[in-house]
Design a protein around this motif. Structure first.
Motif, PDB file in Angstrom:
ATOM      1  N   GLY A  79       0.755  -1.276  -0.014  1.00  0.00           N
ATOM      2  CA  GLY A  79      -0.125   0.083   0.059  1.00  0.00           C
ATOM      3  C   GLY A  79       0.858   1.130  -0.053  1.00  0.00           C
ATOM      4  O   GLY A  79       2.078   1.113  -0.624  1.00  0.00           O
ATOM      5  N   GLY A  80       0.276   2.420   0.510  1.00  0.00           N
ATOM      6  CA  GLY A  80       1.067   3.429   0.648  1.00  0.00           C
ATOM      7  C   GLY A  80       1.721   3.616   2.007  1.00  0.00           C
ATOM      8  O   GLY A  80       2.001   2.543   2.840  1.00  0.00           O
ATOM      9  N   ASP A  81       2.122   4.889   2.247  1.00  0.00           N
ATOM     10  CA  ASP A  81       2.779   5.072   3.837  1.00  0.00           C
ATOM     11  C   ASP A  81       1.887   4.937   4.718  1.00  0.00           C
ATOM     12  O   ASP A  81       2.233   4.456   6.033  1.00  0.00           O
ATOM     13  CB  ASP A  81       3.331   6.639   3.629  1.00  0.00           C
ATOM     14  N   GLY A  82       0.735   5.201   4.785  1.00  0.00           N
ATOM     15  CA  GLY A  82      -0.182   4.829   5.849  1.00  0.00           C
ATOM     16  C   GLY A  82      -0.475   3.495   6.231  1.00  0.00           C
ATOM     17  O   GLY A  82      -0.631   2.989   7.105  1.00  0.00           O
ATOM     18  N   ASN A 135       5.320  -0.057  -2.635  1.00  0.00           N
ATOM     19  CA  ASN A 135       4.456   1.152  -2.712  1.00  0.00           C
ATOM     20  C   ASN A 135       3.413   0.831  -3.801  1.00  0.00           C
ATOM     21  O   ASN A 135       3.401   0.889  -4.986  1.00  0.00           O
ATOM     22  CB  ASN A 135       5.159   2.480  -3.209  1.00  0.00           C
ATOM     23  N   PHE A 136       2.189   0.674  -3.326  1.00  0.00           N
ATOM     24  CA  PHE A 136       0.762   0.385  -4.123  1.00  0.00           C
ATOM     25  C   PHE A 136       0.136   1.861  -3.932  1.00  0.00           C
ATOM     26  O   PHE A 136      -0.943   2.122  -4.425  1.00  0.00           O
ATOM     27  CB  PHE A 136      -0.071  -0.584  -3.586  1.00  0.00           C
ATOM     28  N   GLY A 137       0.535   3.003  -3.353  1.00  0.00           N
ATOM     29  CA  GLY A 137       0.210   4.047  -3.179  1.00  0.00           C
ATOM     30  C   GLY A 137       0.580   5.178  -3.960  1.00  0.00           C
ATOM     31  O   GLY A 137       0.996   5.003  -5.295  1.00  0.00           O
ATOM     32  N   ARG A 138       0.761   6.468  -3.793  1.00  0.00           N
ATOM     33  CA  ARG A 138       1.178   7.553  -4.490  1.00  0.00           C
ATOM     34  C   ARG A 138       2.737   7.948  -4.233  1.00  0.00           C
ATOM     35  O   ARG A 138       3.517   7.305  -4.680  1.00  0.00           O
ATOM     36  CB  ARG A 138       0.309   8.618  -4.511  1.00  0.00           C
ATOM     37  N   LEU A 139       2.911   8.804  -3.201  1.00  0.00           N
ATOM     38  CA  LEU A 139       4.479   9.065  -3.097  1.00  0.00           C
ATOM     39  C   LEU A 139       5.143   8.116  -2.539  1.00  0.00           C
ATOM     40  O   LEU A 139       6.284   7.890  -3.106  1.00  0.00           O
ATOM     41  CB  LEU A 139       4.353  10.528  -2.184  1.00  0.00           C
ATOM     42  N   GLY A 140       5.018   7.686  -1.411  1.00  0.00           N
ATOM     43  CA  GLY A 140       5.530   6.700  -0.927  1.00  0.00           C
ATOM     44  C   GLY A 140       6.977   6.887  -0.223  1.00  0.00           C
ATOM     45  O   GLY A 140       8.010   6.439  -1.038  1.00  0.00           O
ATOM     46  N   PHE A 141       7.179   7.699   0.691  1.00  0.00           N
ATOM     47  CA  PHE A 141       8.340   7.917   1.348  1.00  0.00           C
ATOM     48  C   PHE A 141       8.822   6.986   2.149  1.00  0.00           C
ATOM     49  O   PHE A 141      10.073   6.374   2.029  1.00  0.00           O
ATOM     50  CB  PHE A 141       8.575   9.263   2.281  1.00  0.00           C
ATOM     51  N   LEU A 142       8.059   6.127   2.743  1.00  0.00           N
ATOM     52  CA  LEU A 142       8.383   4.954   3.722  1.00  0.00           C
ATOM     53  C   LEU A 142       8.208   3.614   2.873  1.00  0.00           C
ATOM     54  O   LEU A 142       9.048   2.953   2.984  1.00  0.00           O
ATOM     55  CB  LEU A 142       7.509   4.852   4.907  1.00  0.00           C
ATOM     56  N   ALA A 143       7.047   3.541   2.130  1.00  0.00           N
ATOM     57  CA  ALA A 143       6.878   2.361   1.335  1.00  0.00           C
ATOM     58  C   ALA A 143       7.556   3.053  -0.156  1.00  0.00           C
ATOM     59  O   ALA A 143       7.000   3.308  -1.130  1.00  0.00           O
ATOM     60  CB  ALA A 143       5.372   2.249   0.875  1.00  0.00           C
ATOM     61  N   SER A 144       9.043   2.558  -0.112  1.00  0.00           N
ATOM     62  CA  SER A 144       9.739   3.134  -1.036  1.00  0.00           C
ATOM     63  C   SER A 144      10.201   2.124  -2.234  1.00  0.00           C
ATOM     64  O   SER A 144      10.726   2.392  -3.239  1.00  0.00           O
ATOM     65  CB  SER A 144      11.041   3.586  -0.534  1.00  0.00           C
ATOM     66  N   ILE A 145       9.616   0.623  -1.953  1.00  0.00           N
ATOM     67  CA  ILE A 145       9.977  -0.248  -3.150  1.00  0.00           C
ATOM     68  C   ILE A 145       8.788  -0.171  -4.046  1.00  0.00           C
ATOM     69  O   ILE A 145       7.765  -0.402  -3.863  1.00  0.00           O
ATOM     70  CB  ILE A 145      10.216  -1.546  -2.655  1.00  0.00           C
ATOM     71  N   GLY A 146       9.209   0.121  -5.378  1.00  0.00           N
ATOM     72  CA  GLY A 146       8.162   0.117  -6.567  1.00  0.00           C
ATOM     73  C   GLY A 146       7.602  -1.247  -6.667  1.00  0.00           C
ATOM     74  O   GLY A 146       8.290  -2.408  -6.680  1.00  0.00           O
ATOM     75  N   LYS A 147       6.217  -1.163  -7.371  1.00  0.00           N
ATOM     76  CA  LYS A 147       5.991  -2.543  -7.792  1.00  0.00           C
ATOM     77  C   LYS A 147       6.660  -3.190  -8.854  1.00  0.00           C
ATOM     78  O   LYS A 147       6.427  -4.370  -9.078  1.00  0.00           O
ATOM     79  CB  LYS A 147       4.467  -2.000  -8.352  1.00  0.00           C
ATOM     80  N   GLU A 148       7.294  -2.509  -9.691  1.00  0.00           N
ATOM     81  CA  GLU A 148       8.147  -2.966 -10.640  1.00  0.00           C
ATOM     82  C   GLU A 148       9.453  -3.661 -10.242  1.00  0.00           C
ATOM     83  O   GLU A 148      10.275  -4.203 -10.689  1.00  0.00           O
ATOM     84  CB  GLU A 148       8.805  -1.865 -11.748  1.00  0.00           C
ATOM     85  N   GLU A 149       9.701  -3.725  -8.846  1.00  0.00           N
ATOM     86  CA  GLU A 149      10.891  -3.930  -8.205  1.00  0.00           C
ATOM     87  C   GLU A 149      10.632  -5.304  -7.324  1.00  0.00           C
ATOM     88  O   GLU A 149      11.528  -5.753  -6.724  1.00  0.00           O
ATOM     89  CB  GLU A 149      11.653  -3.085  -7.196  1.00  0.00           C
ATOM     90  N   ILE A 150       9.307  -5.694  -7.712  1.00  0.00           N
ATOM     91  CA  ILE A 150       9.017  -7.225  -6.674  1.00  0.00           C
ATOM     92  C   ILE A 150      10.068  -8.296  -7.081  1.00  0.00           C
ATOM     93  O   ILE A 150      10.307  -8.942  -6.021  1.00  0.00           O
ATOM     94  CB  ILE A 150       7.461  -7.401  -7.041  1.00  0.00           C
ATOM     95  N   HIS A 151      10.487  -8.541  -8.431  1.00  0.00           N
ATOM     96  CA  HIS A 151      11.248  -9.660  -8.826  1.00  0.00           C
ATOM     97  C   HIS A 151      12.548  -9.582  -7.909  1.00  0.00           C
ATOM     98  O   HIS A 151      13.260 -10.379  -7.480  1.00  0.00           O
ATOM     99  CB  HIS A 151      11.404  -9.807 -10.038  1.00  0.00           C
TER     100      HIS A 151
END
Length: 296
Positions: free
Chosen positions: A72-75, A95-111
Motif C-alpha cells: 500500500g502507501g505510507d499510511g 508502494n501501491f500508493g502514491r508518493l511513498g516515502f516509507l513504502a519506497s520499493i516500487g511495484k516494478e521491483e518485486i522480482h
C-alpha cells in the motif's frame, strides 16, 4: 523463510502485482503468512493451492516471521507499527500508493526484492519512534508512533492554545489549529506539508511544527530527542483531537500529555541501491527543471 503480508485492501489495478508477488514468493520457497481481512478479499481474485497461515493481531505473528511486507502507501506501512511492536521484525514497504516515502520499493521491483531476500542483499535501517504518556489510558497497548504525534482542534471549532514545555521549562504557547511533534522519519509527512524541515532519518531529533499558527513569527523548531515535551491545551471547545500517526483519540483540557523517545525502534528494509537521498530526489523531483520540458 516466512514473510507476513499486510494490506488495508487493494484496487483492481493492484491484483496483477499481488499475484506476481505471491508467485515470486512461492518460487523462492518463501511462505506467505497473510493478514486475515486482506486474505478474505483476495480469495475472489487469487487462487490459493493450499490454505495459507493467517494472522489478525500482533500476538499471532510468530517468532518464525522473518519480515512483514506492507502492500500500500505510507499510511498502510504506519499500520504495521501496531503489529511488529518491539519484535524487531523488519518491515518492507511495497508502494501501491502514491508518493511513498516509507513504502519506497516500487511495484516494478518485486522480482528484485524477492531475490534480495533470498540472497540477503538488502539494508535494514533503524527508525526512532516517539512515545506518548498521559494521565489517562490512551491508544491502548500501542502508545507510540513512527511518524508523528499531533494535538489538533476538533471539527470547525476555534483555534486552540497549546502551552508547550521542554523538560518542564516553558517553551511557547502556540495559538494555532494544532501542533505536530514529528520524528525524523515523520519529517517528510504532515510536518513537511505544514512548512517543517526535512530531517535525515538517523538524526536524533524531534521537529515541533505548528499547524496554521495565528502568530506569523512562530516557526518550526528542531529539538534533541532526549527532551520530554509536555503540553497543556485550552480553547473554546471542550474537546480536542490527539493522534499518533493515523490513530486518533478525543481528549479534553484535563488530560496531561507528554511525548518522549520510545525505548525501542522499528526496522525498515530497503534495497541496497536505494537510500534517503535517492528517495528525496525521486519523490520530490529534485534536480529536475520542469522548464526544460515545456515545449512552446
Amino acid at each position: 523463510m516466512q514473510v507476513a503480508l499486510y494490506s488495508r485492501g487493494f484496487i483492481t489495478e493492484d491484483i496483477a502485482n499481488i499475484r506476481l508477488l505471491l508467485e515470486e514468493l512461492r518460487r523462492a520457497e518463501i511462505e506467505a503468512v497473510i493478514y486475515e481481512p486482506f486474505y478474505r478479499t483476495l480469495q475472489e481474485h487469487v487462487f490459493f493451492e493450499h490454505q495459507p497461515v493467517l494472522f489478525s493481531s500482533s500476538e499471532q505473528l510468530s517468532e518464525n516471521i522473518d519480515f512483514l511486507m506492507s502492500l500500500g502507501g505510507d499510511g498502510t506501512l504506519l499500520d504495521t507499527v501496531c503489529y511488529v511492536r518491539d519484535s524487531n521484525i523488519p518491515v518492507i514497504g511495497i508502494n501501491f500508493g502514491r508518493l511513498g516515502f516509507l513504502a519506497s520499493i516500487g511495484k516494478e521491483e518485486i522480482h528484485a526484492l524477492v531475490q534480495a531476500l533470498q540472497n540477503r542483499t538488502y539494508v535494514v535501517d533503524r527508525r526512532a519512534l516517539l512515545h506518548l504518556d498521559a494521565n489517562i489510558p490512551l491508544f491502548g497497548e500501542v502508545p507510540y508512533a513512527l511518524n508523528e504525534f499531533t494535538i489538533h482542534k476538533k471539527d470547525s471549532s476555534a483555534m486552540v492554545k497549546i502551552h508547550t514545555y521542554l523538560n518542564g521549562e516553558f517553551l511557547n504557547t502556540y495559538w494555532a489549529d494544532g501542533l505536530i511533534v514529528a520524528t525524523p522519519t515523520g519529517s517528510t509527512g504532515y510536518s513537511l506539508s505544514c512548512g517543517g524541515p526535512i530531517v535525515f532519518p538517523e538524526a536524533g531529533n524531534f521537529i515541533i511544527t505548528p499547524v496554521a499558527p495565528h502568530n506569523l513569527n512562530v516557526r518550526p523548531i528542531i529539538v534533541p530527542d532526549d527532551n520530554i515535551i509536555s503540553f497543556e491545551v485550552e480553547g473554546r471547545s471542550e474537546q480536542f483531537l490527539c493522534t499518533l500517526d493515523s490513530r486518533m483519540e478525543t481528549i479534553d483540557s484535563t488530560v496531561q500529555i507528554a511525548v518522549k523517545k520510545e525505548v525501542f525502534s522499528i526496522n525498515l528494509l530497503r534495497l541496497d541501491d536505494s537510500n534517503f537521498l535517492h528517495t528525496l530526489r525521486n519523490k520530490l523531483l529534485w534536480g529536475i527543471d520542469a522548464r526544460n520540458a515545456i515545449k512552446l
